[in-house]
Enzyme design. Structure first.
Site, short mmCIF file in Angstrom:
data_model
loop_
_atom_site.label_atom_id
_atom_site.label_comp_id
_atom_site.label_asym_id
_atom_site.label_seq_id
_atom_site.Cartn_x
_atom_site.Cartn_y
_atom_site.Cartn_z
N ASN A 12 0.82 -1.21 0.00
CA ASN A 12 0.00 0.00 0.00
C ASN A 12 0.86 1.27 0.00
O ASN A 12 0.36 2.35 -0.31
CB ASN A 12 -0.91 0.01 1.23
CG ASN A 12 -0.13 -0.03 2.53
OD1 ASN A 12 0.61 -0.98 2.77
ND2 ASN A 12 -0.31 0.95 3.38
N LYS A 273 2.74 -11.77 7.70
CA LYS A 273 3.22 -10.69 8.56
C LYS A 273 3.30 -11.17 10.01
O LYS A 273 4.28 -10.89 10.72
CB LYS A 273 2.29 -9.48 8.43
CG LYS A 273 2.35 -8.81 7.07
CD LYS A 273 1.32 -7.71 6.92
CE LYS A 273 1.48 -6.97 5.61
NZ LYS A 273 1.49 -7.82 4.42
#
Length: 309
Positions: A12, A273
């Site tokens: 992002n 993550k």
């Protein structure tokens, strides 16, 4: 007190075209420079999914059309993506530093990351890369080049490559030397260029290393105080999208492993993550998952999800 911080930038923070990316990283640079201004040593890692796919597709399309003599091997595509994403980041961070009257060099290191040839991932390629083809063309390419081609979500056939775990960062001493000289370092871009060692020599291999795992390995090797994995959300949530959704300020390694086993995190999104955060936390470091805009707050313990022993 200043800290040595590895920042793993999510997709992002980057764009899907060079023009979009150049505009976006101008904003991305600001919270990063905030951390530098506070006296921290900052090392930046980043993804390269759209970018390396774009390079691979462009080269493959040109080769298929006869415009160039051959397509580009995947390790070289990764190196090209590291170069141009690194350029955009070091340009934006350098400009932001200069605007604040701070004199620091920013350097991109084209980074090789060692993987094990015997990693089970090499027997089960799963990461789609490059162009979409019809079945006839895909079968021909597989026969000619030995690629593994699979049908991808009804859109055609694509090459899939392995996604092995990183075991070493070849340029770690270079990164440490640059940090010692006060540089801001951009490294392990896109997870690094996967290499294997044979007879004492390194060879690039067509694979994709998850950038969060590579960031965790780098943070461990350079003895970072913190690994900050930046993404689109401010905190990790369990029961995502359900009435009992809950955001987490912290997780122990044991709790995080249990949540992973219970299926709380999507494989292509939050799961790697959290697993990377677990990996670094197990070495005794502090791992934080947070949004880009709250990176500074996350380092100060005011935002994000902390994963710890």
């Amino acid at each position: 007190m200043s800290k040595r911080i590895v920042i793993a930038l999510g997709g992002n923070a980057l764009g899907n075209t060079p023009y979009e990316q150049l505009a976006l990283v101008t904003e991305t640079a600001k919270p990063i420079v905030d951390l530098i201004e506070q006296g921290n040593e900052v090392i930046i890692a980043h993804g390269n999914g759209p970018q390396v796919g774009m390079i691979n597709l462009g080269m493959s399309t040109a080769a298929e059309a006869g415009a160039i003599k051959s397509d580009m091997p995947f390790p070289e595509c990764g190196a090209m993506s590291q170069g141009y994403i690194g350029y955009h980041l070091q340009n934006a961070i350098g400009n932001e530093l200069a605007e604040r009257g701070m004199h620091k060099d920013v350097a991109t290191v084209v980074t090789q990351v060692l993987v094990d040839e015997n990693d089970p991932a090499f027997q089960n390629p799963t990461k789609p890369v490059g162009a979409f083809y019809d079945k006839e063309t895909a079968d021909r390419i597989a026969a000619e080049k030995g690629y593994t081609m699979v049908e991808d979500a009804g859109r055609g056939y694509r090459q899939v490559v392995p996604s092995p775990k990183p075991i070493d960062v070849i340029e770690k001493n270079t990164v440490n030397a640059l940090l010692k000289d006060g540089c801001v370092v951009i490294t392990v871009g896109g997870g690094g260029i996967p290499v294997v060692r044979r007879d004492g020599k390194l060879y690039g291999t067509p694979a994709v290393i998850d950038k969060d795992f590579a960031s965790a390995k780098l943070a461990e090797l350079i003895h970072a105080d913190a690994l900050v994995i930046l993404t689109a959300v401010d905190r990790v949530c369990i029961n995502w999208g359900k009435p009992d959704q809950k955001s987490l300020d912290e997780m122990t390694v044991a709790e995080a492993e249990r949540y992973c086993g219970e299926g709380h995190f999507a494989p292509g999104s939050m799961l790697p993550k959290v697993k990377a955060a677990i990996s670094f936390a197990q070495t005794g470091g502090q791992a934080i998952i947070a949004s880009l805009e709250n990176a500074g707050k996350a380092v100060r313990g005011e935002s994000g999800t902390v994963v710890h022993l």
